[in-house]
Design a protein around this motif. Structure first.
Motif, PDB file in Angstrom:
ATOM      1  N   VAL A  66     -44.274  36.477  25.131  1.00  0.00           N
ATOM      2  CA  VAL A  66     -45.725  36.355  24.928  1.00  0.00           C
ATOM      3  C   VAL A  66     -46.057  35.604  23.642  1.00  0.00           C
ATOM      4  N   LYS A  67     -45.114  35.585  22.707  1.00  0.00           N
ATOM      5  CA  LYS A  67     -45.235  34.869  21.429  1.00  0.00           C
ATOM      6  C   LYS A  67     -46.421  35.403  20.604  1.00  0.00           C
ATOM      7  N   GLU A  68     -46.840  34.638  19.623  1.00  0.00           N
ATOM      8  CA  GLU A  68     -47.844  35.129  18.663  1.00  0.00           C
ATOM      9  C   GLU A  68     -49.199  35.401  19.293  1.00  0.00           C
ATOM     10  N   LYS A  69     -49.543  34.658  20.320  1.00  0.00           N
ATOM     11  CA  LYS A  69     -50.863  34.815  20.939  1.00  0.00           C
ATOM     12  C   LYS A  69     -50.952  36.047  21.837  1.00  0.00           C
ATOM     13  N   GLY A  70     -49.808  36.574  22.252  1.00  0.00           N
ATOM     14  CA  GLY A  70     -49.808  37.709  23.168  1.00  0.00           C
ATOM     15  C   GLY A  70     -49.560  39.032  22.481  1.00  0.00           C
ATOM     16  N   ARG A  71     -49.530  40.083  23.273  1.00  0.00           N
ATOM     17  CA  ARG A  71     -49.275  41.425  22.752  1.00  0.00           C
ATOM     18  C   ARG A  71     -48.404  42.203  23.740  1.00  0.00           C
ATOM     19  N   VAL A  72     -47.548  43.044  23.186  1.00  0.00           N
ATOM     20  CA  VAL A  72     -46.775  43.999  23.965  1.00  0.00           C
ATOM     21  C   VAL A  72     -47.162  45.396  23.494  1.00  0.00           C
ATOM     22  N   ILE A  73     -47.600  46.231  24.426  1.00  0.00           N
ATOM     23  CA  ILE A  73     -47.958  47.607  24.111  1.00  0.00           C
ATOM     24  C   ILE A  73     -46.781  48.486  24.520  1.00  0.00           C
ATOM     25  N   ALA A  74     -46.051  49.027  23.541  1.00  0.00           N
ATOM     26  CA  ALA A  74     -44.860  49.844  23.807  1.00  0.00           C
ATOM     27  C   ALA A  74     -45.223  51.315  23.700  1.00  0.00           C
ATOM     28  N   ILE A  75     -45.198  52.017  24.830  1.00  0.00           N
ATOM     29  CA  ILE A  75     -45.595  53.429  24.885  1.00  0.00           C
ATOM     30  C   ILE A  75     -44.344  54.292  24.997  1.00  0.00           C
ATOM     31  N   GLU A  76     -44.131  55.174  24.018  1.00  0.00           N
ATOM     32  CA  GLU A  76     -42.932  56.020  24.027  1.00  0.00           C
ATOM     33  C   GLU A  76     -43.193  57.318  23.261  1.00  0.00           C
ATOM     34  N   PRO A  77     -43.160  58.472  23.961  1.00  0.00           N
ATOM     35  CA  PRO A  77     -43.450  59.757  23.313  1.00  0.00           C
ATOM     36  C   PRO A  77     -42.231  60.523  22.801  1.00  0.00           C
ATOM     37  N   ASN A  95     -44.271  41.352  15.158  1.00  0.00           N
ATOM     38  CA  ASN A  95     -45.649  41.661  14.766  1.00  0.00           C
ATOM     39  C   ASN A  95     -46.606  41.728  15.945  1.00  0.00           C
ATOM     40  N   ASN A  96     -46.153  41.276  17.109  1.00  0.00           N
ATOM     41  CA  ASN A  96     -47.029  41.307  18.290  1.00  0.00           C
ATOM     42  C   ASN A  96     -46.788  42.529  19.176  1.00  0.00           C
ATOM     43  N   VAL A  97     -46.008  43.495  18.677  1.00  0.00           N
ATOM     44  CA  VAL A  97     -45.742  44.730  19.424  1.00  0.00           C
ATOM     45  C   VAL A  97     -46.544  45.883  18.815  1.00  0.00           C
ATOM     46  N   ILE A  98     -47.321  46.557  19.648  1.00  0.00           N
ATOM     47  CA  ILE A  98     -48.096  47.729  19.231  1.00  0.00           C
ATOM     48  C   ILE A  98     -47.429  48.958  19.819  1.00  0.00           C
ATOM     49  N   ILE A  99     -47.020  49.892  18.970  1.00  0.00           N
ATOM     50  CA  ILE A  99     -46.331  51.104  19.429  1.00  0.00           C
ATOM     51  C   ILE A  99     -47.320  52.245  19.594  1.00  0.00           C
ATOM     52  N   ILE A 100     -47.296  52.888  20.752  1.00  0.00           N
ATOM     53  CA  ILE A 100     -48.153  54.038  21.043  1.00  0.00           C
ATOM     54  C   ILE A 100     -47.246  55.268  21.187  1.00  0.00           C
ATOM     55  N   PRO A 101     -47.253  56.191  20.195  1.00  0.00           N
ATOM     56  CA  PRO A 101     -46.340  57.355  20.227  1.00  0.00           C
ATOM     57  C   PRO A 101     -46.895  58.528  21.022  1.00  0.00           C
ATOM     58  N   LYS A 102     -47.298  58.261  22.251  1.00  0.00           N
ATOM     59  CA  LYS A 102     -47.907  59.293  23.087  1.00  0.00           C
ATOM     60  C   LYS A 102     -47.328  59.219  24.493  1.00  0.00           C
ATOM     61  N   ALA A 103     -47.609  60.262  25.283  1.00  0.00           N
ATOM     62  CA  ALA A 103     -47.142  60.306  26.673  1.00  0.00           C
ATOM     63  C   ALA A 103     -48.235  59.763  27.591  1.00  0.00           C
ATOM     64  N   LEU A 104     -47.867  58.854  28.478  1.00  0.00           N
ATOM     65  CA  LEU A 104     -48.831  58.302  29.418  1.00  0.00           C
ATOM     66  C   LEU A 104     -49.054  59.304  30.548  1.00  0.00           C
ATOM     67  N   TYR A 105     -50.356  59.609  30.806  1.00  0.00           N
ATOM     68  CA  TYR A 105     -50.664  60.663  31.765  1.00  0.00           C
ATOM     69  C   TYR A 105     -52.002  60.391  32.424  1.00  0.00           C
ATOM     70  N   ASP A 106     -52.534  61.383  33.160  1.00  0.00           N
ATOM     71  CA  ASP A 106     -53.781  61.171  33.889  1.00  0.00           C
ATOM     72  C   ASP A 106     -55.015  61.311  33.003  1.00  0.00           C
ATOM     73  N   LYS A 107     -54.909  62.090  31.904  1.00  0.00           N
ATOM     74  CA  LYS A 107     -56.034  62.285  30.995  1.00  0.00           C
ATOM     75  C   LYS A 107     -55.552  62.213  29.549  1.00  0.00           C
ATOM     76  N   PRO A 108     -56.391  61.705  28.644  1.00  0.00           N
ATOM     77  CA  PRO A 108     -56.007  61.666  27.238  1.00  0.00           C
ATOM     78  C   PRO A 108     -56.244  63.019  26.568  1.00  0.00           C
ATOM     79  N   GLY A 109     -55.547  63.267  25.464  1.00  0.00           N
ATOM     80  CA  GLY A 109     -55.808  64.445  24.643  1.00  0.00           C
ATOM     81  C   GLY A 109     -55.163  65.727  25.106  1.00  0.00           C
ATOM     82  N   LYS A 110     -54.370  65.700  26.176  1.00  0.00           N
ATOM     83  CA  LYS A 110     -53.620  66.887  26.584  1.00  0.00           C
ATOM     84  C   LYS A 110     -52.430  67.082  25.655  1.00  0.00           C
TER      85      LYS A 110
END
Length: 258
Positions: A66-77, A95-110
């Protein structure tokens, strides 16, 4: 150990492998190249979701695409995966990778728990949760991004994850995921077929790529195998003895818009 990915991928990147499960992920993503179809479709400037990023091997490859113009969203709990994921992202200056330290699920905040670790870590609602959930819709909205490509390997939570991704799915053009059982398959396809996706099953393990990489890079493979106590060699031999038989699930499936 630290492994140079360039001989196997052509990409000037390295990865830290610490546990047996890290080596298993390395063989799937780098040596077997199970996401080759997905990676070949990534364009410069794309937004790519890596759901179940593990130690970040797919994220690294996608980042260079994706290079500098793109983004990678890395989700890992899972905490141990997350630690090495962060190390691998920092090691390669992604620098184009955004790390999300959460679990992907049906609703947020669980609050949920992670059972197991490494490539086999999965979400459990039993007991008092230690990990917070989120959804693709929340991630896309918070980061003001419209993802085009989704890779998902979240060990049985794929149906619930898509239930929390309805607003995001309409922007997606290509998805590759590992589906773990009939219930998840039903949920996944109920949602994706509504958005006119078609599907194609792909080999969840293609040992031919392992053989090719060994022929091309025997010294590198042997060094990695020695560090991993020849676990993959044993698995390949066992697969040959069993005639390459695999169970019905999990299934590796590519979903695409026709």
């Amino acid at each position: 150990m630290m492994v140079d990915l360039r001989p196997f991928t052509g990409i000037p990147a390295k990865a830290i492998l610490s546990r047996r499960s890290d080596f298993a992920a390395f063989y799937q993503v780098i040596i077997e190249n199970i996401y080759s179809h997905l990676l070949s479709s990534i364009r410069e400037g794309d937004v790519v979701i890596d759901a179940g990023a593990n130690i970040g091997l797919f994220s690294i490859l996608a980042s260079f695409k994706v290079k500098e113009k793109g983004r990678v969203i890395a989700i890992e709990p899972e905490p141990n995966n997350l630690k090495i994921l962060k190390q691998n992202v920092e090691l390669n200056g992604l620098n184009n990778v955004i790390i999300i330290p959460k679990a992907l699920y049906d609703k947020p905040g669980k609050r949920v728990n992670m059972r197991g670790e490494g490539v086999g870590a999965f979400v459990s609602e039993d007991g008092e949760g230690t990990v917070e959930t989120t959804t693709l819709d929340v991630i896309a909205e918070e980061n003001r991004l419209r993802p085009r490509i989704l890779k998902m390997d979240i060990e049985g939570a794929e149906g619930k994850a898509l239930l929390g991704s309805i607003n995001t799915v309409k922007y997606l053009e290509l998805i590759e995921m590992e589906v773990h059982d009939e219930e998840n398959m039903k949920q996944v396809e109920e949602i994706l077929f509504r958005f006119k996706f078609k599907k194609k099953e792909v080999a969840i393990e293609d040992l031919r790529n392992v053989y090719r990489q060994f022929i091309r890079h025997p010294i590198n493979i042997l060094r990695i195998e020695a560090a991993n106590r020849f676990s993959t060699t044993k698995r390949v031999l066992l697969s040959r003895i069993n005639g390459g038989k695999v169970s019905l699930f999990p299934k590796q499936i590519v979903y695409y818009r026709g």
